[in-house]
Design an enzyme around this catalytic site. Structure first.
Site, short mmCIF file in Angstrom:
data_model
loop_
_atom_site.label_atom_id
_atom_site.label_comp_id
_atom_site.label_asym_id
_atom_site.label_seq_id
_atom_site.Cartn_x
_atom_site.Cartn_y
_atom_site.Cartn_z
N HIS A 1 1.83 4.38 -2.91
CA HIS A 1 1.94 5.84 -2.76
C HIS A 1 3.31 6.33 -3.24
O HIS A 1 3.42 7.37 -3.91
CB HIS A 1 1.76 6.23 -1.30
N HIS B 1 0.84 -1.21 0.00
CA HIS B 1 0.00 0.00 0.00
C HIS B 1 0.87 1.25 0.00
O HIS B 1 0.71 2.13 -0.86
CB HIS B 1 -0.92 -0.02 1.23
N GLU B 2 1.76 1.33 0.97
CA GLU B 2 2.60 2.54 1.06
C GLU B 2 3.56 2.64 -0.13
O GLU B 2 3.88 3.73 -0.58
CB GLU B 2 3.37 2.54 2.38
N HIS C 1 3.66 6.65 -6.89
CA HIS C 1 2.97 7.87 -7.33
C HIS C 1 3.92 9.07 -7.21
O HIS C 1 3.93 9.96 -8.08
CB HIS C 1 1.73 8.08 -6.46
#
Length: 697
Positions: A485, A481-482, A488
């Site tokens: 990010h 999940h992190e 991105h």
């Protein structure tokens, strides 16, 4: 002569010079506590000097002499942003009492400065002129102009003097209270330990949990075993411990933080924050704070948020009720027909049900999820999808020995980014997991593409004296999940820093992160890294099948939990009148529609006072974003499932249309370029195995 005086004369504040580190990364090892305040004061002075140049420019306002100066960070103009980034990132990841005290001192000064900038009439007049009269702009320039203009308006630029003064007071108070909320929560979470001296009280705990508890005791200079409220310690105890009275104690401690009669009580702070935000919104012409927030979100308004919640409740609640019923039936079969499930029993009997149905739990998987191998797997996934590579560089300074720093190289071999990974819980670190940046991406005036320095901060299982860090599947998902990010941020390729990377509408920002979670239960991905840490044997085929079969275990209950938190968030921030209710009673009523349990437990627990997302973390009136983005991520991943989960062409499209574009265009435009149309809830329902039952009243 005093050596300290010599040091003061010869030593330069590291924030005032160009960093002599690889890729000009932050020289954490050179920074002293006293450097921060000096750099903040100088940064504000430089900001004001630059502001004077802009507003006193005798030339007609243009996009280039007004907005570009206001957005493009130069070495000179970026000092305040630079020191703020380092200080506040470390305040979450590696703080201490001195840092906390300094934050309390600096916060009013920083909020005042921000207000001085956004409420400067001369600056707004120039921005307003450019908004009405400008040259032909690129798509990105148009977005920057609109964001800048709306930013001033939403910060009170159109208010009269009395309104501006009132807004200053409200925002300054809210800023201080948000900081106090976070500091109270960290202190309360770190203050409690469950000290166990009788080995019988460890009954049921797996070896990994026992070893971690023994190591925690040594860290606290105690004999025996220590359980903390950090999730790698708390979670296994609640899942495996047969000592129900200790599970109750631990549950109550974790769920009653910041409501005790002490200086860390957050109840009044939460009430005041809700009212301050409502008053800010109403001062700016909105009925509620939610109306104010959603004006700049994909959702657009509360009606669309509530529609999403209702769709999810209709689709998932019947299944969630069945999940709970199945769990309770098992508990009664084990304990007797008069047994009453309590909140501290959920993890324990949920685990037993999972074992009964699928013969799988997190401890079976830990040996195959050794942290270094998980890192290899996650990095390898990025390589297969996008062709990027990671190389640890120990010459890059870090702020704690747990942190690893990597250079990231693009598929053509060019330097792409710096990536920091901070893995384990410790005393001065907030709970949870998050991604942040120490340098954002932008293109400077010389045309150089300044590449980002991104960081992920997590609280994963620590290594013990006898074993490396062995993760649960949930922790692997957290890492993914992190890392989503961070991709991105790392792939950002925008001209302006304020439109770069994760600077997107808030209910779009979770798409890249939640998208990556999908890989955690994909056989082809697990096969790339899941090897037993002792034998080197790959994870057995049968175990992978059980992982896949169990992927939706209690998923409807988990969905209702997320919806309940979203309902609570919206209940606070759709208030039109002053909020002065009993918070504990209010939150129970607020999320009742999504509550699955039929029993009411009147224990004095409270979520609001520890709900950092909506009180101090930027998700106020925005917690729905996780479910909003989940619809997007399921829809997006369905393309990969169709084309192949490692399909480079699909991945390149995802990178080009979403990951690299930041906030340069409206996210729905970007998403439709990738997907070819708008998303629906169908892919999410299919992924979770939900059969819709019509039941709206």
């Amino acid at each position: 002569m005093d050596s300290n005086n010599i040091d003061k004369k010869e030593r330069q504040n590291p924030f005032f010079a160009k960093y002599k580190t690889p890729h000009e990364t932050v020289p954490f090892n050179e920074i002293r506590l006293e450097d921060y305040e000096e750099a903040f004061v100088e940064g504000i002075r430089r900001d004001n000097e630059q502001l004077d140049k802009i507003i006193n420019n005798p030339d007609k306002p243009t996009f280039d002499n007004t907005l570009v100066n206001n957005d493009e960070d130069s070495e000179y103009y970026g000092l305040l942003g630079e020191v703020s980034t380092v200080f506040f990132n470390l305040l979450s990841a590696e703080t201490n009492d001195e840092m906390d005290a300094l934050a309390q001192k600096l916060q009013p000064m920083l909020t005042k400065h921000a207000n001085d900038m956004m409420l400067n009439e001369k600056l707004f007049e120039r921005v307003k002129y450019v908004h009405r009269h400008h040259r032909k702009l690129t798509v990105e320039e148009k977005q920057l102009l609109e964001n800048t203009y709306q930013g001033f308006v939403r910060s009170g630029a159109l208010l009269d003097e009395a309104g501006k003064e009132r807004l200053r007071k409200l925002t300054e108070e809210a800023s201080m209270l948000s900081l106090q909320f976070s500091q109270n929560l960290l202190k309360e979470n770190k203050a409690f330990i469950l000290h166990i001296t009788d080995e019988n009280d460890l009954d049921g705990l797996p070896e990994t949990a026992r070893e971690a508890a023994a190591m925690a005791a040594k860290e606290h200079n105690m004999e025996g075993w220590v359980i903390t409220l950090d999730y790698p310690s708390f979670g296994p105890f609640m899942t495996y411990s047969t000592r129900r009275e200790l599970r109750e104690k631990l549950y109550m401690e974790r769920n009653s933080v910041c409501i005790h009669d002490n200086s860390e009580n957050n109840l009044d702070i939460c009430k005041r924050l809700v009212n301050l935000r409502r008053e800010v919104a109403q001062l700016l012409g909105y009925k509620t704070y939610a109306d104010y927030v959603l004006k700049k979100r994909m959702a657009g308004n509360t009606r669309n948020v509530n529609r999403l919640f209702n769709q999810l409740i209709d689709a998932y609640k019947p299944t969630a009720e069945k999940e709970l019923e199945e769990q309770e039936l098992l508990a009664k079969r084990i304990e007797g027909s008069d047994f009453e499930m309590m909140p501290w029993d959920n993890g324990f009997y949920s685990h037993k049900l999972q074992m009964k149905k699928y013969n799988i739990d997190s401890e079976m998987l830990r040996p195959y999820f050794e942290l270094s191998k998980v890192i290899d797997g996650v990095f390898g996934l990025a390589n297969r999808l996008y062709g990027i590579t990671f190389r640890e560089n120990k010459d890059i300074p870090v702020y704690h020995e747990d942190v690893k720093a990597y250079e990231v190289f693009d598929n053509n071999g060019e330097y792409l980014a710096v990536f920091y990974a901070d893995f384990h819980p410790r005393k001065g670190k907030q709970s949870g997991a998050w991604m942040t940046e120490y340098q954002g991406q932008y293109i400077n005036r010389k045309g150089e593409n300044i590449r980002p320095h991104v960081s992920v901060v997590m609280n994963l299982t620590k290594p013990t004296e006898d074993k490396p860090a062995l993760l649960t599947l949930a922790e692997v998902e957290t890492f993914l999940h992190e890392f989503g990010h961070s991709l991105h941020g790392m792939f950002a390729n925008s001209r302006f820093s304020s439109l770069s990377g994760t600077n997107v509408l808030w209910d779009f920002v979770e798409l890249p992160s939640q998208f990556m979670e999908n890989f955690s239960v994909e056989k082809e991905f697990l096969r790339t890294f899941a090897y037993h840490y002792k034998t080197g044997e790959p994870i057995p085929e049968e175990l992978i099948k059980r992982i896949v079969k169990s992927r939706n275990f209690m998923s409807a209950t988990a969905c209702m939990r997320q919806v309940s938190l979203g309902l609570l968030d919206m209940a606070y921030y759709t208030k039109q009148e002053e909020f002065d209710e009993d918070i504990i009673l209010f939150e129970r009523k607020a999320w009742e529609k999504a509550t699955v349990t039929k029993k009411r437990h009147n224990h004095r627990t409270c979520m609001t006072v520890q709900f950092s997302h909506i009180m101090a973390g930027g998700y106020a009136a925005g917690y729905y974003s996780y479910k909003w983005a989940e619809v997007l991520d399921a829809d997006a991943f369905s393309v990969f499932k169709k084309k192949g989960i490692f399909d480079r062409q699909t991945a390149q499209s995802f990178r080009d249309n979403i990951l690299s574009r930041g906030g340069t265009e409206h996210p729905m435009i970007l998403y439709k370029r990738f997907r070819g149309g708008e998303p629906t809830i169908d892919a999410l329902l299919k992924r979770n195995g939900i059969k819709v039952v019509k039941r709206r009243k």
